[in-house]
Every structure is written in structure tokens, then in C-alpha cells.
Design a protein around this motif. Structure first.
Motif, PDB file in Angstrom:
ATOM      1  N   ALA A   1      44.285  27.981  37.304  1.00 15.66           N
ATOM      2  CA  ALA A   1      45.221  29.013  36.872  1.00 15.66           C
ATOM      3  C   ALA A   1      46.662  28.627  37.199  1.00 15.66           C
ATOM      4  N   LEU A   2      46.875  28.013  38.359  1.00 18.05           N
ATOM      5  CA  LEU A   2      48.222  27.613  38.722  1.00 18.05           C
ATOM      6  C   LEU A   2      48.753  26.534  37.775  1.00 18.05           C
ATOM      7  N   GLY A   3      47.933  25.534  37.488  1.00 22.63           N
ATOM      8  CA  GLY A   3      48.361  24.511  36.538  1.00 22.63           C
ATOM      9  C   GLY A   3      48.633  25.084  35.163  1.00 22.63           C
ATOM     10  N   PHE A   4      47.756  25.974  34.720  1.00 17.61           N
ATOM     11  CA  PHE A   4      47.955  26.640  33.436  1.00 17.61           C
ATOM     12  C   PHE A   4      49.250  27.444  33.432  1.00 17.61           C
ATOM     13  N   ALA A   5      49.549  28.133  34.545  1.00 14.04           N
ATOM     14  CA  ALA A   5      50.754  28.954  34.633  1.00 14.04           C
ATOM     15  C   ALA A   5      52.022  28.103  34.515  1.00 14.04           C
ATOM     16  N   VAL A   6      52.003  26.944  35.136  1.00 16.42           N
ATOM     17  CA  VAL A   6      53.168  26.054  35.035  1.00 16.42           C
ATOM     18  C   VAL A   6      53.408  25.643  33.584  1.00 16.42           C
TER      19      VAL A   6
ATOM     20  N   LEU B   1      54.576  35.031  36.656  1.00 21.20           N
ATOM     21  CA  LEU B   1      53.879  36.135  35.994  1.00 21.20           C
ATOM     22  C   LEU B   1      52.506  35.712  35.481  1.00 21.20           C
ATOM     23  N   THR B   2      52.434  34.524  34.900  1.00 23.36           N
ATOM     24  CA  THR B   2      51.147  34.043  34.394  1.00 23.36           C
ATOM     25  C   THR B   2      50.153  33.881  35.533  1.00 23.36           C
ATOM     26  N   PHE B   3      50.606  33.292  36.622  1.00 22.58           N
ATOM     27  CA  PHE B   3      49.695  33.088  37.754  1.00 22.58           C
ATOM     28  C   PHE B   3      49.314  34.418  38.393  1.00 22.58           C
ATOM     29  N   ALA B   4      50.252  35.368  38.468  1.00 20.61           N
ATOM     30  CA  ALA B   4      49.926  36.675  39.038  1.00 20.61           C
ATOM     31  C   ALA B   4      48.821  37.351  38.237  1.00 20.61           C
ATOM     32  N   ALA B   5      48.949  37.330  36.906  1.00 19.12           N
ATOM     33  CA  ALA B   5      47.921  37.950  36.065  1.00 19.12           C
ATOM     34  C   ALA B   5      46.579  37.246  36.237  1.00 19.12           C
ATOM     35  N   ALA B   6      46.595  35.917  36.301  1.00 22.78           N
ATOM     36  CA  ALA B   6      45.352  35.167  36.463  1.00 22.78           C
ATOM     37  C   ALA B   6      44.727  35.426  37.832  1.00 22.78           C
ATOM     38  N   ALA B   7      45.549  35.427  38.877  1.00 28.80           N
ATOM     39  CA  ALA B   7      45.018  35.621  40.236  1.00 28.80           C
ATOM     40  C   ALA B   7      44.404  37.002  40.398  1.00 28.80           C
ATOM     41  N   VAL B   8      45.042  38.012  39.838  1.00 26.82           N
ATOM     42  CA  VAL B   8      44.482  39.368  39.916  1.00 26.82           C
ATOM     43  C   VAL B   8      43.151  39.433  39.175  1.00 26.82           C
ATOM     44  N   THR B   9      43.074  38.777  38.017  1.00 25.04           N
ATOM     45  CA  THR B   9      41.821  38.771  37.253  1.00 25.04           C
ATOM     46  C   THR B   9      40.717  38.052  38.016  1.00 25.04           C
ATOM     47  N   VAL B  10      41.026  36.922  38.638  1.00 19.05           N
ATOM     48  CA  VAL B  10      40.041  36.208  39.449  1.00 19.05           C
ATOM     49  C   VAL B  10      39.573  37.099  40.604  1.00 19.05           C
ATOM     50  N   ALA B  11      40.514  37.807  41.227  1.00 19.08           N
ATOM     51  CA  ALA B  11      40.164  38.672  42.354  1.00 19.08           C
ATOM     52  C   ALA B  11      39.255  39.819  41.915  1.00 19.08           C
ATOM     53  N   LEU B  12      39.617  40.470  40.807  1.00 17.39           N
ATOM     54  CA  LEU B  12      38.797  41.595  40.341  1.00 17.39           C
ATOM     55  C   LEU B  12      37.429  41.122  39.871  1.00 17.39           C
ATOM     56  N   SER B  13      37.372  39.935  39.276  1.00 13.27           N
ATOM     57  CA  SER B  13      36.082  39.381  38.877  1.00 13.27           C
ATOM     58  C   SER B  13      35.225  39.069  40.103  1.00 13.27           C
ATOM     59  N   ALA B  14      35.848  38.555  41.160  1.00 14.31           N
ATOM     60  CA  ALA B  14      35.107  38.267  42.384  1.00 14.31           C
ATOM     61  C   ALA B  14      34.572  39.547  43.017  1.00 14.31           C
ATOM     62  N   LEU B  15      35.348  40.618  42.940  1.00 15.02           N
ATOM     63  CA  LEU B  15      34.937  41.890  43.525  1.00 15.02           C
ATOM     64  C   LEU B  15      33.898  42.621  42.680  1.00 15.02           C
ATOM     65  N   LEU B  16      34.123  42.644  41.354  1.00 13.89           N
ATOM     66  CA  LEU B  16      33.363  43.540  40.490  1.00 13.89           C
ATOM     67  C   LEU B  16      32.543  42.844  39.417  1.00 13.89           C
ATOM     68  N   GLY B  17      32.617  41.518  39.353  1.00 10.75           N
ATOM     69  CA  GLY B  17      31.910  40.814  38.297  1.00 10.75           C
ATOM     70  C   GLY B  17      32.587  41.033  36.951  1.00 10.75           C
ATOM     71  N   VAL B  18      31.785  41.172  35.902  1.00 11.36           N
ATOM     72  CA  VAL B  18      32.322  41.350  34.558  1.00 11.36           C
ATOM     73  C   VAL B  18      33.144  42.631  34.458  1.00 11.36           C
ATOM     74  N   VAL B  19      32.798  43.637  35.222  1.00  9.38           N
ATOM     75  CA  VAL B  19      33.544  44.895  35.209  1.00  9.38           C
ATOM     76  C   VAL B  19      35.003  44.663  35.582  1.00  9.38           C
ATOM     77  N   GLY B  20      35.245  43.651  36.414  1.00  8.18           N
ATOM     78  CA  GLY B  20      36.610  43.355  36.816  1.00  8.18           C
ATOM     79  C   GLY B  20      37.519  43.013  35.652  1.00  8.18           C
ATOM     80  N   ILE B  21      36.962  42.410  34.599  1.00  4.85           N
ATOM     81  CA  ILE B  21      37.766  42.095  33.422  1.00  4.85           C
ATOM     82  C   ILE B  21      38.237  43.388  32.761  1.00  4.85           C
TER      83      ILE B  21
END
Length: 348
Positions: free
Chosen positions: A190-195, A226-246
Motif C-alpha cells: 500500500a505504501l509503494g502504491f501510495a507513492v 491520503l492514499t496510504f491513509a485510506a489503504a491502511a484503514v481498509t487493511v485495519a478494518l479487514s483485519a478486525l472484521l474480515g470482509v465486513v470491514g470493506i
């Protein structure tokens, strides 16, 4: 045979339940989208938009009393009022002519055309009611390629959409709730993609299209964040909630974040709920920071950048801690821990 039939029936019931749950979840997101966008945009009205008035105190008080909360009026000298407008600290400056009936209103429409238009309309009515005329001067207008000042909003939206889409797709390629190594790998990707995405967006909006010129490096940094923030939050919510996190990510960034971000309508004309949450989400913080970078010499960018940074750091922390905690809970099969001594189960 009977047990096989029970298994088949349970499997069918389970699939029906999962399908029904998915349909209801998507329906909720759809209706939430309609509610949020229509609720935010169906009846924009000015409320407490800051305006500074260069006039005797009695004139300032009389003007403030007649505006009924649509504008927040304060008195100021002309030099400090102009400086506040140039730093996006006020939405307008009314300079009252003490010897005549023609006054001047200064606005900065690059900060948001809806707020500038609202200030012009409200002040214009007040002036007409007192038999005075008004001349409007736009001191900070959008660049020629930035029609109605919306390019920054769409650029920020593109960065954020790219971030959460990447993270969502990474979540679909392997474990829905990843281990620590997979989580770290996703964050690295995600970080590389954000750059790359930050640079690409800055180049397209600047040199390629000429919409937001002269700030490629600063916009690259903002886009990366901003790109990395959105990606990191999505990774975090996916880790917490699985598919529901999306789904929760879509709720945050699309259903709540976009209409409150200050694109077509800024905080001063949005209903209270959207006005309050806008600056607290990466969308609104990003739009605010971008406009300040491009049009106000980066004045006041610290606050919105800290908001975006907090989402990025929070996303990383929650993602890694969730994966670490899951690893701690999962004891390898075939092992038991007794006190501080690990014992292997006998085989055979």
C-alpha cells in the motif's frame, strides 16, 4: 444417509442465511448512500460563515444583528482583514464606506464557491435593505483550469478511492483476516502504491491537464499520505472484521466522507452533521489541505495534515496489533502450555 441429508440441509440454510445477510448489508449501504448525499445536498443554507467587517463598531453590531446567524460577523481593520482572507481564515471581508453608500465585499472563491456565493447573497440583501450598493471583488479565484474549484475535490477522491480499492483487492487475494506477516506485506504494498498514485495524480492534475499548476511536489506528498491513509484503514478494518470491514470502509470514505468533504458545498452551507464530520475524515482534511496548498501558500495546512496522518498511523497500528493479537491467541495444534512448560502430546 440421514446424517448426510442433515448436512445438506444445514449447508443450504447456511448459504441462504449468508446470501440474505449480504443482500441486507448491500441494501443498507445503498440506502445510506442515498440518505447521506441527498441529506447533505438537498437544501444548502448558510450558517455561521465567518465574515470580517471594516467599519465602526456600531455598524458592525447593527449588521450582525440583522443576519440572524447566517454569518458570523466580527470587526477588523482593513489590513488584518485582507490578511485573514488571504490565509483562508475568513470567507469574506466587507469594507464599508463611511462617507458614501457604495461598499466593497472581498471574497476568496478558491476556498469554496458555495460559501463565497452565500456570503455575496446574504451581504447583498443586507446592503440592499439599507439602501446601499455592493461591489464584489474575488481576491483569490480558482485557476483557469480549475472550473468552480472542484478539481481538488476530485483529485482527493481519486487518491482515497485508489487506496481503499487496493487494500480491498489485496484482502480478496488471500486470508480475509491475515497474519502478522501478511498484514505487514499488505501495508508495504500500500505504501509503494501510495507513492506512485500520489505522484500520478499530482502530474495529471498539474502538468498534464493544467487544472492545479505549480505545486507538484507538495501535492505528491499529500496524495501519498491520503492514499496510504485510506489503504491502511481498509487493511485495519479487514483485519478486525474480515470482509465486513470493506463495507465499513465504504461507509466511512464514500457514504460519509465524500458529501462532507467540501467539494460542491463547503461546511458553511452543509447541514450540521456533515459540517461537523467533514474536517475529521481524510476526505475533508485532504480537500482542505489541497486548497490551502494551491491557493493560500499552504497557510493552515498543519491541522488537516495531522488529521490525515492520524488516520494513517491509526490504520497501521490497528492492523498490526490485530494481527499480532490473533497470532497470540492461536496456539499450534498438538501443543498445550502448562504453566511455563510446553508439553507435546504423545503421538499414536
Amino acid at each position: 444417509m440421514h446424517r448426510i441429508q442433515e448436512y445438506i440441509e444445514e449447508d443450504v440454510v447456511g448459504r441462504i442465511g449468508r446470501t440474505l445477510g449480504l443482500v441486507l448489508a448491500v441494501l443498507g449501504l445503498q440506502l445510506g448512500f442515498v440518505l447521506s448525499y441527498v441529506g447533505a445536498f438537498h437544501d444548502p443554507a448558510p450558517h455561521e460563515i465567518p465574515v470580517q467587517v471594516v467599519a465602526p463598531a456600531a455598524v458592525v453590531d447593527r449588521l450582525a444583528a440583522g443576519l440572524d446567524g447566517t454569518l458570523t460577523v466580527t470587526g477588523a481593520d482593513e489590513s488584518s482583514a485582507r490578511a485573514a482572507l488571504a490565509a483562508d481564515e475568513t470567507a469574506g471581508v466587507l469594507i464599508v464606506d463611511p462617507t458614501g453608500t457604495r461598499d466593497t465585499l472581498l471574497v476568496a472563491s478558491a476556498a469554496g464557491t458555495s460559501e463565497a456565493s452565500a456570503v455575496e447573497a446574504v451581504v447583498g440583501r443586507a446592503e440592499a435593505g439599507q439602501g446601499r450598493t455592493l461591489t464584489v471583488t474575488d481576491l483569490v479565484a480558482p485557476q483557469d483550469g480549475d472550473a468552480r474549484g472542484l478539481s481538488g475535490f476530485y483529485l482527493v477522491t481519486g487518491w482515497i478511492v485508489g487506496g481503499y480499492l487496493l487494500a480491498a483487492l489485496l484482502g480478496l487475494t488471500d486470508a480475509a483476516r491475515p497474519d502478522l506477516r501478511t498484514t505487514a506485506r499488505r501495508l508495504g504494498v500500500a505504501l509503494g502504491f501510495a507513492v506512485l498514485g500520489g505522484l500520478g495524480g499530482a502530474l495529471i492534475a498539474g502538468p498534464v491537464l493544467g487544472a492545479l499548476t505549480g505545486h507538484v511536489l507538495a501535492l505528491w506528498g499529500l496524495g501519498t499520505l491520503l492514499t496510504f491513509a485510506a489503504a491502511a484503514v481498509t487493511v485495519a478494518l479487514s483485519a478486525l472484521l474480515g470482509v465486513v470491514g470493506i463495507g465499513v470502509t465504504i461507509l466511512l470514505f464514500v457514504i460519509l466522507g465524500n458529501p462532507s468533504a467540501g467539494g460542491a458545498y463547503q461546511a458553511g452551507v452543509l447541514p450540521a452533521f456533515w459540517s461537523e464530520i467533514g474536517s475529521r475524515l481524510p476526505n475533508g482534511a485532504g480537500v482542505d489541505a489541497l486548497r490551502r496548498i494551491v491557493y493560500f501558500d499552504a497557510a493552515g495546512t498543519t491541522g488537516p495534515l495531522l488529521v490525515a496522518g492520524a488516520w494513517a498511523v491509526g490504520g497501521v497500528a490497528v492492523a498490526l496489533l490485530t494481527a499480532w493479537a490473533r497470532a497470540r491467541r492461536e496456539v499450534p495444534q498438538g501443543r498445550h502450555e502448562v504453566g511455563h512448560v510446553r508439553e507435546l502430546e504423545p503421538v499414536g
